[in-house]
Write an enzyme that holds these catalytic residues in place. Structure first.
Site, PDB file in Angstrom:
ATOM      1  N   GLY A  20     144.036  22.250   4.452  1.00  0.00           N
ATOM      2  CA  GLY A  20     145.645  22.233   4.647  1.00  0.00           C
ATOM      3  C   GLY A  20     146.002  23.376   5.706  1.00  0.00           C
ATOM      4  O   GLY A  20     146.858  22.945   6.628  1.00  0.00           O
ATOM      5  N   ASP A 133     145.405  32.907  -6.282  1.00  0.00           N
ATOM      6  CA  ASP A 133     144.932  31.608  -6.315  1.00  0.00           C
ATOM      7  C   ASP A 133     143.589  31.350  -6.845  1.00  0.00           C
ATOM      8  O   ASP A 133     142.626  30.661  -6.230  1.00  0.00           O
ATOM      9  CB  ASP A 133     145.117  30.939  -4.799  1.00  0.00           C
ATOM     10  CG  ASP A 133     144.938  29.394  -4.718  1.00  0.00           C
ATOM     11  OD1 ASP A 133     145.148  28.766  -5.814  1.00  0.00           O
ATOM     12  OD2 ASP A 133     144.671  28.954  -3.665  1.00  0.00           O
TER      13      ASP A 133
END
Length: 621
Positions: A20, A133
């Site tokens: 992304g 993450d």
């Protein structure tokens, strides 16, 4: 078609993947031929000041990290306005690809992976870096089967970083901690929760709260307990199940305190299983030589800065961080750590205005990871000598301490530790000491007693596991017949040892016949045998002790109770213990006392009037 031919000193070979926030390419150094992974920020966001600021922060973060289980930063720069950095290229699959391929990984391999991840997290946390993450897509398996942690693109520096506010949500929802999806502060224990999710997914084939519905996933993070791992995989060690579920506690304070503590517990689990200290992989583990390399899969997640709002592998990903706008940041150069001659790349002044390169050598890496201190002052020869002597003294102290710590604990100290845990009713916590005692002092006169405790711990763990399974299945009656009968007998151990012994003996007759092939039953047979013997031995001792206690109460009542209450006491004793076999003799005695009681409810011999002593007749009168 490749988007770039060259990036800095690298020739771009092929694209590994798209995320992304940008793309990842395989590159080769023009002079040294070293191959690297090059991460390039997407052009549509590279010129935004807040993303340039994040890029600068990520570079500073990666400079701090120098650990064998963290993908190494090699260099960084800007090529014609494209921000990029080069990283160590890991020729192996991601853990996510491994899970997709094998569904469920062998638990011993998972423990080894967990030890590597803990090492990487400890190093990062020591320098104030929280990954935020941690997920299988960001864990790469190297050729030597070691684990490499990558993508610190959304890491938060809690030592003064102002880029992420408390409560901001960054990370993949499937592996996110509850505080990331709420208003709690982000701490190192946030990464430990994600580690629990990763270990759970490796064993079960999926994280505990996976789903496409973002709202449902977030709700489950806050309210639902994870499905018990031992229901999915009953063969898992209880210590591993317990550790993973502790990592998945909703409250950060209920999780283990540090990555170091988790790593030590994982090492203990593996050492207990292997009975050796070396950490080698199983010879028959599945090979991954033909597995795709990093980013080879079309759906592989390769976020570069912050996670995309586009789902990764159809999993919801959040980016609710509000970053303050900053300046354009500094223009970055490029650095290479292979050989000094690599720095002969053309100077920045000969290139286009937005093309700059810089070398990040080991000295700069050390400087970035060093704590902030004031400028050092030159020391005098006397101070240098004192410093050397101090270092020698400290070295001798460390060597002495190491030698002392290497000495195995004595049998007495281990036994005292075991006895203390037994006194507090917490024998499980002494399991390590028990195992060590039996391994090092098998001929000690207390070894038989300690061995019995070890058997009891195993028995209690199996019993607890079956009770948990029964609770999640809806009751004991939902268990298999052998398990159901075993649990019901074990529940009677305290209340009625004699009946418990009879039920266990009946169980053994029914389920221990020679041609039995049921593994779950075979596992219970030795446990039932070891449970029967203590119940046999304790029957007479317990009955004798109980009878002695009842006799003491009755004897005490003869002097302690007033006449009005004594008959009531005797009648109550009979009602309470008339059906107890161990109390037969005392019940007969109580009945005799009650029958011999006087009109006021007191035995006549106790309150019979005392005749005055005989006196001689007074004839003198």
């Amino acid at each position: 078609m490749i988007d770039f031919e060259h990036l800095g000193p690298y020739k771009v070979l092929d694209k590994l993947g798209q995320g992304g926030m940008g793309a990842v390419y395989r590159g080769e150094h023009a002079k040294s031929q070293e191959r690297v992974a090059i991460k390039v920020i997407a052009p549509q966001i590279a010129d935004q000041p807040r993303f340039r600021r994040r890029f600068a922060t990520e570079i500073e973060t990666l400079k701090k990290l120098n650990h064998p289980n963290i993908v190494r930063l090699i260099g960084y720069g800007e090529e014609e306005g494209h921000l990029f950095y080069s990283m160590e290229l890991v020729d192996g699959p991601s853990l996510q690809q491994q899970i997709r391929s094998l569904k469920r990984l062998p638990w011993r391999d998972v423990v080894r992976y967990g030890i590597d991840i803990c090492g990487a997290l400890k190093h990062a946390h020591d320098f104030g870096v929280i990954h935020r993450d941690l997920k299988p897509a960001n864990l790469l398996i190297a050729e030597d089967q070691s684990m490499k942690l990558t993508d610190f693109g959304i890491a938060k520096l809690w030592l003064g970083d102002d880029m992420t506010a408390v409560g901001a949500m960054l990370g993949t929802a499937d592996y996110m901690a509850p505080e990331q999806a709420g208003d709690g502060p982000i701490t190192p224990r946030t990464d430990l929760y994600a580690l629990g999710n990763v270990l759970y997914a490796c064993l079960a084939g999926r994280p505990p709260f996976a789903g496409k519905d973002l709202t449902r996933v977030i709700t489950s993070l806050h309210t639902d307990p994870p499905p018990p791992l031992d229901l999915i995989l009953p063969e898992l060690p209880m210590e591993l199940v317990s550790l993973i579920h502790q990592l998945l506690e909703k409250g950060p304070k209920d999780r283990p305190p540090t990555a170091l503590a988790v790593g030590n517990r994982l090492r203990a689990i593996l050492a207990d299983d292997l009975q050796i200290g070396s950490l080698t992989f199983d010879a028959d583990r599945p090979t991954i030589d033909n597995a795709p390399t990093l980013g080879a899969g079309a759906d592989e997640s390769l976020d570069l800065g912050a996670p995309s709002l586009i789902p990764t592998d159809q999993r919801p990903t959040l980016d609710a961080t509000n970053h303050p706008d900053g300046g354009t940041g500094s223009q970055f150069g490029f650095e290479d750590t292979i050989n000094s001659e690599v720095q002969e790349f053309p100077e920045a002044a000969t290139l286009a205005p937005l093309t700059h390169f810089r070398t990040v050598d080991q000295e700069e890496r050390n400087r970035a990871s060093a704590p902030l201190t004031s400028d050092a002052q030159e020391s005098t020869p006397r101070e240098s000598l004192l410093s050397i002597l101090l270092l020698i003294g400290l070295l001798l102290l460390l060597v002495t301490a190491a030698l002392w710590m290497m000495q195995p604990p004595s049998a007495e100290s281990l036994y005292n530790k075991i006895s203390e845990a037994e006194d507090f009713g917490d024998v499980d916590n002494a399991a390590g000491a028990i195992k060590q005692f039996l391994a090092q002092y098998p001929d000690d006169y207390r070894a038989e007693e300690v061995s019995a405790l070890a058997d009891q711990i195993d028995s209690d763990r199996v019993f607890r596991r079956l009770r948990v399974r029964a609770r999640f299945k809806g009751g004991i009656e939902q268990l298999e017949p052998a398990e159901q009968a075993f649990v019901e007998a074990m529940l009677l151990r305290e209340e009625n040892p004699a009946e418990a012994r009879e039920l266990l003996e009946d169980w053994l007759i029914v389920f221990s016949h020679a041609d039995h092939r049921d593994r779950s039953v075979a596992r219970l047979i030795p446990i039932v045998r070891q449970e029967i013997q203590p119940l046999k031995d304790s029957k007479g001792k317990q009955a004798n002790t109980q009878a002695q206690q009842l006799r003491a109460w009755i004897d005490g009542s003869l002097t302690r109770l007033d006449p009005d209450r004594h008959r009531e006491f005797l009648e109550s004793v009979i009602r309470l213990y008339a059906d107890k076999s161990w109390a037969e003799e005392e019940i007969r005695r109580t009945q005799d006392l009650l029958g011999a009681a006087g009109p006021d409810g007191v035995p006549a011999e106790r309150f019979a009037p005392v005749e005055p002593p005989a006196t001689e007749a007074v004839d003198a009168e």
